[in-house]
Design a protein around this motif. Structure first.
Motif, mmCIF file in Angstrom:
data_model
loop_
_atom_site.group_PDB
_atom_site.id
_atom_site.type_symbol
_atom_site.label_atom_id
_atom_site.label_comp_id
_atom_site.label_asym_id
_atom_site.label_seq_id
_atom_site.Cartn_x
_atom_site.Cartn_y
_atom_site.Cartn_z
ATOM 1 N N GLY A 393 0.844 -1.288 -0.097
ATOM 2 C CA GLY A 393 -0.091 0.052 0.067
ATOM 3 C C GLY A 393 0.883 1.362 0.072
ATOM 4 O O GLY A 393 2.105 1.287 0.352
ATOM 5 N N ALA A 394 0.208 2.215 -0.371
ATOM 6 C CA ALA A 394 1.081 3.359 -0.675
ATOM 7 C C ALA A 394 1.705 3.910 0.811
ATOM 8 O O ALA A 394 2.834 4.507 0.635
ATOM 9 N N GLU A 395 1.026 3.947 1.826
ATOM 10 C CA GLU A 395 1.637 4.591 2.972
ATOM 11 C C GLU A 395 2.745 3.800 3.560
ATOM 12 O O GLU A 395 4.076 4.526 3.804
ATOM 13 N N ARG A 396 2.809 2.466 3.694
ATOM 14 C CA ARG A 396 3.865 1.877 4.147
ATOM 15 C C ARG A 396 4.973 1.766 3.041
ATOM 16 O O ARG A 396 6.174 1.934 3.324
ATOM 17 N N ALA A 397 4.753 1.727 1.696
ATOM 18 C CA ALA A 397 5.749 1.908 0.534
ATOM 19 C C ALA A 397 6.369 3.166 0.689
ATOM 20 O O ALA A 397 7.579 3.060 0.443
ATOM 21 N N ALA A 398 5.694 4.193 0.990
ATOM 22 C CA ALA A 398 6.420 5.424 0.882
ATOM 23 C C ALA A 398 7.463 5.496 2.151
ATOM 24 O O ALA A 398 8.435 6.508 1.861
ATOM 25 N N ALA A 399 7.432 4.795 3.093
ATOM 26 C CA ALA A 399 8.462 4.867 4.100
ATOM 27 C C ALA A 399 9.741 4.182 3.848
ATOM 28 O O ALA A 399 10.558 3.827 4.805
ATOM 29 N N LEU A 400 9.650 3.203 2.971
ATOM 30 C CA LEU A 400 10.801 2.169 2.791
ATOM 31 C C LEU A 400 12.090 3.141 2.173
ATOM 32 O O LEU A 400 12.105 4.157 1.739
ATOM 33 N N ASN A 401 13.231 2.580 2.493
ATOM 34 C CA ASN A 401 14.545 2.925 2.225
ATOM 35 C C ASN A 401 14.942 4.438 2.642
ATOM 36 O O ASN A 401 15.033 5.159 1.830
ATOM 37 N N PRO A 402 14.530 4.645 3.904
ATOM 38 C CA PRO A 402 14.877 6.223 4.430
ATOM 39 C C PRO A 402 16.249 6.567 4.651
ATOM 40 O O PRO A 402 16.684 6.977 5.544
ATOM 41 N N PHE A 403 16.971 6.922 3.418
ATOM 42 C CA PHE A 403 18.268 7.071 3.532
ATOM 43 C C PHE A 403 18.651 8.448 4.189
ATOM 44 O O PHE A 403 19.555 8.590 4.978
ATOM 45 N N ALA A 404 17.916 9.527 4.036
ATOM 46 C CA ALA A 404 18.024 10.980 4.604
ATOM 47 C C ALA A 404 17.792 10.843 5.958
ATOM 48 O O ALA A 404 18.946 11.344 6.800
#
Length: 532
Positions: A393-404
């Motif tokens: 889903g969009a919300e969890r997907a957007a949290a992936l790989n938070p390099f910053a």
């Protein structure tokens, strides 16, 4: 003729990416080390004593890249054999399989299918696979290498397959069933075939300006023989350098015997999102389960404690949030057992580390963990229409790989490809981090470049390497480039500057759509391993 290692080489007339001099245009190398960086005018003093003078003609000199997560044999087999990466449809995949089977005998090995990118939205059935393979044994790993298609003939070579977790009579195999068919396929590689595949990976890495590789081996993904052969081959070659990791629970002595740097890498705590085997707290959006847990926090704690007592780096493959929680709980328990300072000193690693929230990122920093991550994953599967959204889903997907967020917390990053999962492509990897499909996770080109050069060395505890300053190891690459800029992480801000008054060394403009730099020469410890 063997290249002498005590040669003096002067490079001049270009740009040298060095913190010692942001305006450097020349560099002197003596043997295996950088002796000097500076201006062309000052370089004249060295021209008469140098064994070789390289006229850069405007080229850029940078530290060589380090790919911090590869599987050399599998990557080489994809480079030289059946690779379905980017294949546009199921019928095209079956046609390529049939064509490959028609020109090759024995056990067939391939890689790279991804049903989420096909109009049909499904992998081939066993009947379709057998027909395309012409009845031959065929192993075909999915793009994430956590499930595979196996023809009937190959399934018959893997004894006891039907009773293993992850077995399905028609669908792709996962978990132990997948490992069993992979072992059966790789067991039929001859030493010559394995050596050719490994050499293909080393050659391709050198062509791309990669000076060192971290090989993530283990009993479930390769074999002791495979890792030993790769390390021996790398020792014979001038480069790239190879540092091995052996991912086996309790495998300290095996890692030592094999000459591995650590007992980690692909020591699986879970699987992958694409194969629905990454372990999550909440169910997948497109499957009624939470994935697969391979290790408990207690097992993680025991392994980290044993590695710490032995002075050996540990590491774990963990992608889902539940798997990462198990790793963090386990490392914290190990720190309570053997002492937090001893645990932090070894910079234990977590491979992939995709589903991290702020609490998990803070724990990484607290425990001194290195995040060995792959920005190309986001380029391949991120974005509003990518596989991540399908699975989570969009919300969890957007949290992936938070390099910053990882960088802001002070967590060391080491970039890699996980080849053959994504291709060896260092500048593409830097671009993927700088232009992450989630804006908040973007980092500067300079930070991404550092993670793909110094980051790999820092993960090995070699903080002095991966930078071109006097006294450093002379592992570098020469690039044909366009304009050099200082690029910010977010197009909403002032994105770049060519103002020399900033005193910040420039790097190639990696804006998507622009061509990536071309490698003209790769040098490892003063020895040329690639020249265009």
């Amino acid at each position: 003729m063997t290249e002498r290692t005590n040669r003096t080489v002067l490079l001049r007339g270009g740009t040298v990416y060095s913190p010692a001099d942001p305006f450097a245009t020349a560099m002197l190398v003596e043997g295996e080390h950088v002796a000097w960086v500076g201006s062309d005018g000052a370089a004249e003093a060295y021209a008469d004593v140098a064994d070789e003078v390289v006229e850069l003609a405007g080229a850029l000199v940078t530290p060589a890249f380090v790919d911090a997560h590869v599987h050399a044999t599998s990557a080489g087999l994809a480079l030289t054999g059946l690779d379905l990466t980017g294949c546009p449809s199921l019928p095209e995949a079956l046609a390529r399989i049939a064509g490959y089977a028609g020109h090759n005998g024995g056990v067939l090995i391939g890689h790279g299918w991804d049903e989420t990118k096909w109009p049909e939205g499904r992998p081939p059935t066993l009947e379709e696979l057998d027909r395309a393979a012409g009845g031959a044994p065929l192993y075909l790993s999915r793009t994430d290498v956590h499930s595979a298609l196996a023809s009937t003939a190959l399934r018959e070579l893997a004894e006891g397959l039907e009773g293993l977790p992850g077995f399905h009579p028609d669908a792709p195999l996962t978990r132990d069933a997948h490992h069993a068919v992979r072992r059966a396929a790789l067991a039929h590689l001859t030493p010559a075939q394995r050596r050719a595949a490994q050499q293909a990976t080393l050659d391709r890495a050198a062509e791309l300006g990669i000076g060192a590789l971290h090989e993530c081996a283990g009993p479930e993904i390769s074999s002791e023989e495979d890792l030993a052969a790769l390390l021996a081959l790398a020792a014979e070659n001038k480069g790239p350098e190879v540092f091995g990791y052996w991912g086996e629970l309790g495998g300290v002595e095996t890692a030592r015997r094999l000459g591995a740097f650590g007992a980690g890498g692909d020591l699986f705590v879970d699987g992958a999102l694409g194969s629905h085997t990454a372990c999550l707290h909440a169910p997948y959006d497109d499957a009624p389960h939470t994935g697969t847990a391979y290790l408990t926090a207690q097992q993680v704690a025991d392994h980290v404690a044993a590695c710490t007592e032995a002075g050996l780096q540990a590491g774990f493959h963990a992608i889902g949030d539940a798997a990462l929680a198990a790793v963090l709980d386990g490392v914290r328990a190990a720190a309570d057992r053997v002492g937090p300072a001893r645990v932090k000193a070894l910079r234990h690693r977590v491979e992939h580390a995709e589903a991290l929230d702020d609490k998990a990122i803070a724990a990484f920093a607290e425990l001194g963990l290195t995040a060995s991550v792959q920005p190309a994953f986001d380029a391949a599967w991120g974005g509003p229409d990518g596989m991540y959204v399908q699975r989570l889903g969009a919300e969890r997907a957007a949290a992936l790989n938070p390099f910053a967020a990882l960088l802001r917390a002070g967590v060391p990053l080491a970039f890699g490809s996980d080849a053959p999962v994504t291709a060896l492509d260092p500048w593409g990897t830097v671009r993927a981090a700088a232009f992450h499909q989630t804006l908040d996770h973007r980092i500067s080109v300079r930070a991404a470049f550092t993670a793909h050069t110094r980051g790999g060395w820092r993960a090995l505890g070699r903080d002095q390497d991966g930078v071109l300053v006097p006294g450093a190891v002379a592992s570098y690459a020469v690039w044909a480039v366009g304009d050099l800029v200082v690029q910010a992480p977010d197009s909403r801000v002032a994105g770049w500057s060519t103002d020399p008054r900033s005193g910040t060394p420039g790097l190639p403009d990696l804006t998507p759509g622009l061509p990536l730099p071309t490698c003209l020469r790769t040098v490892v410890r003063g020895r040329t391993v690639h020249q265009a």
